[in-house]
Design an enzyme around this catalytic site. Structure first.
Site, mmCIF file in Angstrom:
data_model
loop_
_atom_site.group_PDB
_atom_site.id
_atom_site.type_symbol
_atom_site.label_atom_id
_atom_site.label_comp_id
_atom_site.label_asym_id
_atom_site.label_seq_id
_atom_site.Cartn_x
_atom_site.Cartn_y
_atom_site.Cartn_z
ATOM 1 N N ASP A 1 0.871 -1.171 0.000
ATOM 2 C CA ASP A 1 0.000 0.000 0.000
ATOM 3 C C ASP A 1 0.914 1.229 0.000
ATOM 4 O OD1 ASP A 1 -1.585 2.161 0.583
ATOM 5 O OD2 ASP A 1 -2.632 1.222 2.268
ATOM 6 N N ASN B 1 3.314 6.083 -9.253
ATOM 7 C CA ASN B 1 2.199 6.272 -10.176
ATOM 8 C C ASN B 1 0.826 5.919 -9.597
ATOM 9 O OD1 ASN B 1 0.827 6.140 -12.968
ATOM 10 N ND2 ASN B 1 0.700 4.013 -12.252
ATOM 11 N N TYR C 1 -8.862 15.407 -5.678
ATOM 12 C CA TYR C 1 -7.952 14.869 -6.696
ATOM 13 C C TYR C 1 -7.080 15.993 -7.270
ATOM 14 C CZ TYR C 1 -6.398 12.349 -10.873
ATOM 15 O OH TYR C 1 -5.624 11.760 -11.848
ATOM 16 N N THR D 1 -8.390 4.496 -19.933
ATOM 17 C CA THR D 1 -8.206 3.282 -19.123
ATOM 18 C C THR D 1 -9.570 2.592 -19.013
ATOM 19 O OG1 THR D 1 -8.491 4.648 -17.180
ATOM 20 C CG2 THR D 1 -6.245 4.175 -17.815
#
Ligand code: NAD
Length: 267
Positions: free
Chosen positions: A71, A98, A166, A201
């Site tokens: 993690d 990443n 974010y 993605t």
């Protein structure tokens, strides 16, 4: 030379990362998966890191690398990750920090609660702090290394379709990357931030297939008129990881189909 010919030649013969030891976090999916493949194709020994053991092990097996369950927001786990890599492989050449999340609970500041804010900052920004903190001492000892931290084009531009935690988390990645790049520039360590535009993605494609209007609202701002592919980002990461980028550090490397340069896009 035709395009097919030049790309075949690239994957067959360019070995810019021959025998380099490269850690890729979030290797189980999307950009990390494409980068693990690209690094391996260029000759690297790839350490694939994820919390999703199934996909993580699968990519490690595919690229002939190893899987480490970690993690990236857990300090002891990240320290053990980098110490373990150096113990087993003798060196650490590339760290691609990443792994990141973009949960649906993160939206307008009016609705995003503190728990979501803290979780996103922890997984997206604290993880990069930890990845750098525990990679850099090994790179200092060997006098070389390339760190690439994944930010986003949203760290550079505002969106009315806000994901406030974010966006802030990626702004933090840019600032800390710049500072580390400057601090360690004379010790052989390059630290660069990657700013991908929207990438197709599986998660994004699923979301936009279910809601074409949502996709159209975004695509109108992309001069190239399409989302990027994970392989197109992996190519940029491989460049930053390699000696081809030997004069690049503290940079924000934008790979976004022209979004950040655009005012009016083509019809
Ligand atoms: P993805 O969801 O396809 O893959 C992320 C991977 O990270 C997954 O395998 C997941 O299991 C892993 N992960 C999540 N939390 C983790 C943790 N705490 N520890 C270890 N691994 C963890 O995502 P992606 O689209 O490939 O995004 C990769 C990075 O690129 C992220 O930092 C993301 O913010 C950034 N980015 C993505 C886009 C895009 O459009 N996809 C655009 C700009 C930036």
């Amino acid at each position: 030379m035709s395009r097919t010919c030049s790309s075949r030649r690239r994957s067959d013969s360019v070995q810019r990362l021959q025998d380099r030891v490269a850690v890729v976090t979030g290797a189980g999916s999307g950009i990390g998966l494409a980068t693990a493949r690209r690094f391996a194709a260029e000759g690297a020994r790839v350490v694939c890191v994820d919390i999703a053991a199934g996909p993580g092990r699968a990519v490690a097996a595919e690229v002939g690398g190893e899987y480490v369950d970690c993690d990236v927001a857990d300090e002891a786990a990240v320290r053990d990750l980098f110490d373990g890599v150096v113990q087993r492989h003798g060196r650490l050449d590339v760290a691609f920090n990443n792994a990141g999340i973009s949960p649906p609970e993160d939206g307008s500041i009016l609705e995003t609660d503190l728990a979501t804010w803290e979780r996103v900052l922890r997984v997206n920004t604290t993880s990069v702090y930890l990845g750098c903190k525990y990679a850099i001492p090994h790179m200092l000892r060997q006098g070389s290394g390339s760190i690439i931290n994944t930010a986003s084009f949203v760290a550079l531009m505002g969106a009315a379709t806000s994901q406030i935690a974010y966006t802030a988390s990626k702004g933090g990645v840019l600032a800390l990357t710049r500072e580390l790049g400057v601090q360690f520039a004379r010790q052989g360590i390059r630290v660069n931030a990657l700013c991908p535009g929207p990438i197709a993605t599986p998660l994004l494609l699923e979301l936009f297939a279910a809601d074409p209007e949502r996709a159209a609202r975004r695509l109108v701002h992309v001069p190239m008129g399409r989302f990027g592919k994970p392989e197109e980002i992996a190519a940029a990461v491989a460049f930053l990881a390699s000696d081809d980028a030997s004069f690049m550090t503290a940079a924000q490397f934008v790979v976004d189909g022209g979004i950040t340069g655009a005012y009016v896009t083509p019809l």
